[in-house]
Design a protein around this motif. Structure first.
Motif, short mmCIF file in Angstrom:
data_model
loop_
_atom_site.label_atom_id
_atom_site.label_comp_id
_atom_site.label_asym_id
_atom_site.label_seq_id
_atom_site.Cartn_x
_atom_site.Cartn_y
_atom_site.Cartn_z
N PHE A 508 1.23 -1.24 0.26
CA PHE A 508 -0.08 0.07 0.07
C PHE A 508 0.98 1.13 0.16
N PRO A 509 0.77 2.04 -0.48
CA PRO A 509 1.20 3.67 -0.57
C PRO A 509 1.73 4.50 0.30
N ASP A 510 0.33 4.45 1.21
CA ASP A 510 0.67 5.40 2.67
C ASP A 510 -0.25 5.17 3.62
N PRO A 511 -0.12 3.29 4.26
CA PRO A 511 -0.66 2.64 5.29
C PRO A 511 -1.46 3.34 6.48
N ASP A 512 -0.24 4.00 6.90
CA ASP A 512 -0.18 4.76 8.34
C ASP A 512 -0.89 5.98 8.49
N ARG A 513 -1.74 6.16 7.32
CA ARG A 513 -2.37 7.17 7.61
C ARG A 513 -3.61 6.88 8.92
N ASP A 514 -3.90 8.30 9.79
CA ASP A 514 -4.83 7.97 10.77
C ASP A 514 -5.74 9.56 10.85
N VAL A 515 -6.78 9.36 11.41
CA VAL A 515 -7.24 10.52 12.10
C VAL A 515 -6.71 12.02 12.24
N ALA A 516 -5.59 11.33 12.65
CA ALA A 516 -4.51 12.87 13.81
C ALA A 516 -3.68 13.15 12.13
N SER A 517 -2.86 12.43 10.81
CA SER A 517 -2.57 12.47 9.65
C SER A 517 -3.34 13.58 9.30
N TYR A 518 -4.41 13.28 9.18
CA TYR A 518 -5.70 13.62 8.43
C TYR A 518 -6.14 15.21 8.39
N LEU A 519 -5.66 15.51 10.42
CA LEU A 519 -6.42 16.59 10.91
C LEU A 519 -5.27 17.60 10.54
N THR A 520 -4.01 17.17 9.92
CA THR A 520 -2.23 18.12 9.43
C THR A 520 -2.64 18.34 7.81
N THR A 521 -3.48 17.91 7.60
CA THR A 521 -4.77 18.59 6.21
C THR A 521 -4.88 20.09 6.58
N LEU A 522 -5.75 19.36 6.88
CA LEU A 522 -6.68 20.68 7.56
C LEU A 522 -5.85 22.33 8.43
N THR A 537 -13.42 19.27 18.01
CA THR A 537 -13.48 19.83 17.27
C THR A 537 -14.49 19.92 16.49
N ALA A 538 -15.14 18.92 16.09
CA ALA A 538 -16.38 18.15 15.72
C ALA A 538 -17.33 18.49 16.29
N ARG A 539 -17.00 17.68 17.42
CA ARG A 539 -18.29 18.18 18.57
C ARG A 539 -19.11 19.62 18.48
N THR A 540 -18.04 21.25 18.42
CA THR A 540 -18.23 22.07 18.53
C THR A 540 -19.23 22.39 17.21
N ARG A 541 -19.35 21.44 15.68
CA ARG A 541 -20.20 21.81 14.96
C ARG A 541 -21.75 22.70 14.95
N PRO A 542 -21.65 23.83 14.38
CA PRO A 542 -22.59 24.66 14.78
C PRO A 542 -23.89 24.57 14.20
N ARG A 543 -25.28 25.27 15.12
CA ARG A 543 -26.69 24.88 14.39
C ARG A 543 -26.78 25.03 12.78
N GLY A 544 -27.40 23.79 12.71
CA GLY A 544 -27.56 23.58 11.34
C GLY A 544 -26.97 24.71 9.68
N VAL A 545 -25.48 23.77 10.45
CA VAL A 545 -24.45 24.13 9.55
C VAL A 545 -23.76 22.37 8.98
N TRP A 546 -23.41 22.47 8.35
CA TRP A 546 -22.30 20.85 8.10
C TRP A 546 -20.78 21.23 7.79
N TRP A 547 -19.70 20.64 8.38
CA TRP A 547 -18.60 20.45 8.16
C TRP A 547 -18.32 19.94 7.57
N PRO A 548 -17.82 19.29 5.80
CA PRO A 548 -17.94 17.93 5.54
C PRO A 548 -16.11 18.12 5.59
N ALA A 549 -15.39 18.60 6.15
CA ALA A 549 -14.09 18.77 6.15
C ALA A 549 -14.19 17.90 7.89
N TYR A 550 -14.97 17.70 8.90
CA TYR A 550 -14.91 16.91 9.69
C TYR A 550 -15.80 15.72 10.26
N SER A 551 -16.40 15.35 8.75
CA SER A 551 -16.84 14.20 8.71
C SER A 551 -16.84 13.08 8.25
#
Length: 564
Positions: A508-522, A537-551
């Motif tokens: 696999f080209p980069d199998p050690d990816r995880d949620v922490a390394s994903y966060l660095t892309t943000l 951060t995901a827990r703070t999503r505002p009312r009526g707003v969708w955060w695709p980056a935290y999905s």
């Protein structure tokens, strides 16, 4: 007073709510347009309900008059005026109807629906039918809602309330016109957060077997079990009563129909959500949970104190659809004595007597006490992110489709009492299971025989099959760093399973990816990036707003790219 006189009064905008205000006055003699009359308060309540039709008609006439006046003011001599028979868009700033394009459900106001407003500055003596005359408590406001009508009970955004709504005994008109328990905008606080509803104990809202409360939507609420909140000043687990230990947010018992829970936050309950029927009542049907956050539910290891706990418990439900939710840290709490991890507590617990119409997609399911998900009934588990659950999930009995999920870093239940775990995906005997396209990566648990994927044998499920074959497919799954001492990482112990192209520790080209390394892309620094930081951060999503980056969709796409 004649109907014609009442209509004229409303059209001129004079004292249009005087009837409602008088109807709820507890003072005698009551002042009306006809003068002083001696009326008992209970009779006034009955009079108000009897005048619903007249008030609704008067409101429509007022809206038509407003539209006609606006048409005259804006009229173009070369064009025909607007048709006054067309009902205008409601002028209140209700937050529940959100554009469908955003991925939230639209709940438009019905022409004959009543709205009851509740604010922290309100008064239960107010009529509640306008934002400037709001009520104060959920329980009192619910009494204004009518059974069989598409009414709305709206809490003001940014406000905080103490108290339960109580018994749910009223239904909307139908699936397209439900009762909506939601939010209205705060004129003094633009973009205010969800209203916080503090439940002092027991259940915040409950429908019992003997009552009917169908076609109801809960939208944009933040409900907290206040006396179970470890962060609350003065919190004392030793002082918790049975009502505190056994608190739930929303409970439906019986054959409820068409219940939607969307964009809500639930914190610190024993069970945040319960949908439970039985053979005598028949199935509850069409339960939808969409884009909620179910957080920090916990029980007690001693069942005599509180017993088991999960984010949701469902039994005898047909058509349970769970999409885009965040399920985090349910079934245990490290800061509450006795609320330790046990094998009985989970993020989601779906009983075997539900139907395989259960559909669980695009959820983030993390840090459960034991299982991220127990889907004992079978159904669809697709495109979810399971991360740091001691056991990822299992399904069984009815046909199941287990497709394109990511299971990361299954862990031990506890570091101090030998509760080793670390399982990924388990398929118990079922009529058919298609397990395809899943990624299981980086086991952290210390159980040496914890599998990545296993088709297991279990007596109860085999007996339920009663000789029927257990079949399925096991294709295109990828496993990385999931050691299993002396046994296959992907294991078929039971069933006739077609296997193809399952890859373990491939190139696999980069199998050690995880949620922490994903966060660095943000843009988060590597030293600050962690699963905890992502979830906080995901827990703070505002009312009526969708955060695709935290999905789940975004994280899974990132992880999957490392395996392509």
């Amino acid at each position: 007073m004649s109907d014609g006189t009442l209509s004229i009064i409303f059209k001129l905008g004079l004292a249009c709510w005087s009837v409602a205000v008088v109807g709820w006055s507890s003072v005698a003699p009551a002042q009306t347009l006809m003068g002083n009359v001696e009326v008992d308060a209970s009779e006034l309540v009955e009079r108000l309900d009897a005048q619903d039709a007249r008030l609704d008609a008067a409101e429509r006439e007022r809206d038509e008059l407003r539209l006609a006046v606006e048409s005259l003011a804006q009229a173009d001599p070369g064009k025909a005026p607007l048709d006054p028979a067309v009902k205008p868009v409601p002028t209140d700033k209700a937050a529940a109807p959100v554009a469908v394009a955003t991925g939230f459900t639209a709940f438009p106001r019905s022409p004959d629906g009543r709205t009851v407003y509740v604010s922290a500055e309100g008064n239960d003596r107010n009529h509640g039918y306008t934002p400037d005359k709001p009520m104060r408590t959920a329980a009192a406001a619910y009494q204004r809602i009518r059974d069989g009508r598409p009414d709305r009970l709206f809490f003001r955004a940014g406000d905080q309330f103490v108290g339960n709504l109580g018994a749910l005994k009223k239904s909307g008109r139908n699936a397209a016109q439900p009762i909506v328990i939601g939010v209205y905008e705060n004129a003094d606080l633009p973009n205010a957060p969800r209203p916080v509803l503090l439940s002092p104990g027991g259940t915040w809202a409950k429908n019992d077997f003997r009552d009917t409360a169908d076609h109801v939507a809960f939208v944009g609420l933040h409900i907290v079990a206040m006396n179970r909140d470890p962060s609350r000043p003065g919190f004392n687990a030793a002082a918790m009563t049975s009502d505190h230990w056994n608190a739930s947010a929303i409970t439906y018992l019986g054959d409820a129909q068409n219940i939607t829970v969307e964009d809500c936050v639930f914190e610190y309950f024993k069970f945040a959500l319960v949908f439970q029927s039985n053979p005598n009542n028949g199935f509850a049907t069409d339960i939808k949970l969409h884009r909620n956050m179910i957080l920090g539910s916990y029980g007690h290891w001693d069942i005599k104190v509180a017993g088991h706990s999960s984010g949701i418990f469902a039994a005898y439900v047909d058509g349970l659809v769970i999409t885009d939710n965040l399920w985090d840290h349910n079934g245990w709490h490290p800061d509450v004595p006795g609320a330790k991890r046990t094998k009985f507590n989970h993020n989601l617990y779906i009983q075997k007597n539900c139907t395989f119409a259960t559909d669980i997609r695009n959820n983030i399911i993390s840090r459960a006490s034991a299982h991220g998900l127990q889907l004992r009934s079978g159904g669809t588990i697709a495109d979810n992110l399971f991360v740091q659950n001691p056991l990822g999930f299992f399904t069984g009995r009815f046909p199941s489709n287990v497709n394109d999920n990511v299971v990361l870093q299954s862990i031990d239940m506890s570091d101090d009492d030998g509760e080793a775990r670390g399982h990924g995906i388990e398929i118990l005997p079922c009529l058919r299971a298609n397990v395809e396209g899943n990624i299981i990566s980086q086991k952290k648990g210390t159980l040496p025989n914890a599998y990545a994927i296993q088709f297991s044998w279990e007596k109860d499920y085999v007996e339920w099959l009663n000789g029927r074959p257990s079949t399925g497919t096991l294709k295109n799954n990828k496993v990385y760093r999931w050691p299993r001492e002396g046994q296959p990482t992907i294991d078929v112990k039971f069933g006739d399973i077609e296997q193809d192209n399952n890859i373990i520790d491939g190139d696999f080209p980069d199998p050690d990816r995880d949620v922490a390394s994903y966060l660095t892309t943000l843009g988060v620094s590597a030293e600050d990036a962690s699963l905890e930081a992502f979830l906080d951060t995901a827990r703070t999503r505002p009312r009526g707003v969708w955060w695709p980056a935290y999905s789940a969709e975004a994280v899974n796409a990132y992880i999957r790219d490392g395996f392509e």
